[in-house]
Write a protein that holds these residues in place. Structure first.
Motif, PDB file in Angstrom:
ATOM      1  N   GLN A 103       0.834  -1.203   0.000  1.00 46.10           N
ATOM      2  CA  GLN A 103       0.000   0.000   0.000  1.00 46.10           C
ATOM      3  C   GLN A 103       0.872   1.258   0.000  1.00 46.10           C
ATOM      4  N   ASP A 104       1.938   1.256   0.791  1.00 45.24           N
ATOM      5  CA  ASP A 104       2.854   2.396   0.804  1.00 45.24           C
ATOM      6  C   ASP A 104       3.485   2.612  -0.570  1.00 45.24           C
ATOM      7  N   ALA A 106       2.231   1.746  -3.456  1.00 45.09           N
ATOM      8  CA  ALA A 106       1.193   2.254  -4.367  1.00 45.09           C
ATOM      9  C   ALA A 106       0.977   3.747  -4.144  1.00 45.09           C
ATOM     10  N   ARG A 107       0.969   4.180  -2.877  1.00 51.13           N
ATOM     11  CA  ARG A 107       0.802   5.611  -2.591  1.00 51.13           C
ATOM     12  C   ARG A 107       1.994   6.412  -3.110  1.00 51.13           C
ATOM     13  N   ASP A 109       3.940   5.553  -5.626  1.00 48.82           N
ATOM     14  CA  ASP A 109       3.833   5.542  -7.087  1.00 48.82           C
ATOM     15  C   ASP A 109       2.836   6.592  -7.565  1.00 48.82           C
ATOM     16  N   ASP A 110       1.701   6.696  -6.886  1.00 48.81           N
ATOM     17  CA  ASP A 110       0.694   7.707  -7.240  1.00 48.81           C
ATOM     18  C   ASP A 110       1.238   9.118  -7.017  1.00 48.81           C
ATOM     19  N   ALA A 111       1.956   9.320  -5.923  1.00 48.57           N
ATOM     20  CA  ALA A 111       2.509  10.641  -5.623  1.00 48.57           C
ATOM     21  C   ALA A 111       3.538  11.050  -6.669  1.00 48.57           C
ATOM     22  N   ALA A 113       3.693   9.917  -9.774  1.00 48.99           N
ATOM     23  CA  ALA A 113       2.969  10.135 -11.035  1.00 48.99           C
ATOM     24  C   ALA A 113       2.260  11.491 -11.048  1.00 48.99           C
ATOM     25  N   ALA A 114       1.854  11.996  -9.889  1.00 51.67           N
ATOM     26  CA  ALA A 114       1.132  13.268  -9.802  1.00 51.67           C
ATOM     27  C   ALA A 114       2.068  14.479  -9.826  1.00 51.67           C
ATOM     28  N   ARG A 120       9.186  15.365 -11.645  1.00 52.88           N
ATOM     29  CA  ARG A 120       9.238  13.899 -11.714  1.00 52.88           C
ATOM     30  C   ARG A 120      10.505  13.445 -12.422  1.00 52.88           C
ATOM     31  N   CYS A 158       6.395  12.893  -1.579  1.00 51.50           N
ATOM     32  CA  CYS A 158       6.488  11.477  -1.150  1.00 51.50           C
ATOM     33  C   CYS A 158       6.206  11.360   0.346  1.00 51.50           C
ATOM     34  N   ALA A 161       2.535  11.735   0.976  1.00 46.01           N
ATOM     35  CA  ALA A 161       1.782  10.556   0.503  1.00 46.01           C
ATOM     36  C   ALA A 161       1.824   9.425   1.517  1.00 46.01           C
TER      37      ALA A 161
END
Length: 163
Positions: A103-104, A106-107, A109-111, A113-114, A120, A158, A161
């Motif tokens: 889960q960490d 994934a968070r 990765d989303d952060a 990507a955003a 980035r 990061c 997130a």
């Protein structure tokens, strides 16, 4: 008066064999030369201070340095005996720890990507490809301080997130 290089070299040539025999009684013949060299290295570093270079001083210094070498050798020799099997075993990951780690990730990765494109890109070049700030600045035509600022922004994103 401080000892000169020639004085210490003469003293070494004069006392080397006697001191090596003395050290060999404690640490063995194979390590005796190292002990005597350590004594003279110490003598040379302290030559700027006014110390006496008498035979008695060198004898005591060799005696104490030999003891130090002997203690260090004993510590090195006993290290394998002090290691336990548990120190070699990989820690067991519990299922809930694995899920939390996924889960960490994934968070994170989303952060990432955003993040804005340049932020980035700078972040991934530094953290994923191990490029230095100078290399990134040169490759992207940015200033060093801009690279620092972009890395800081990415790290803050990061961190946020993972909260």
């Amino acid at each position: 008066m401080p000892a000169s290089l020639d004085d210490i070299e003469s003293l070494y040539m004069l006392e080397q064999h006697r001191l090596e025999r003395l050290a060999a009684r404690r640490v063995g013949a194979s390590n005796a030369a190292d002990v005597v060299q350590d004594v003279f290295i110490t003598l040379w570093t302290r030559a700027r201070e006014q110390i006496g270079c008498s035979s008695a001083y060198l004898t005591r210094a060799t005696h104490y340095t030999a003891i130090s070498h002997l203690r260090a050798a004993r510590r090195r020799a006993s290290l394998p005996l002090r290691l336990t099997e548990e120190q070699y075993v990989a820690p067991v990951v519990l299922p809930d720890q694995a899920v939390a780690a996924r889960q960490d990730l994934a968070r994170l990765d989303d952060a990432i990507a955003a993040l804005p494109e340049r932020t980035r890109q700078v972040f991934l070049l530094n953290r994923l490809h191990a490029c230095s700030y100078e290399e990134i600045a040169s490759a992207l035509g940015l200033s060093y301080s801009t690279v620092e600022r972009e890395i800081a922004r990415a790290l803050l994103a990061c961190r946020d997130a993972l909260r």
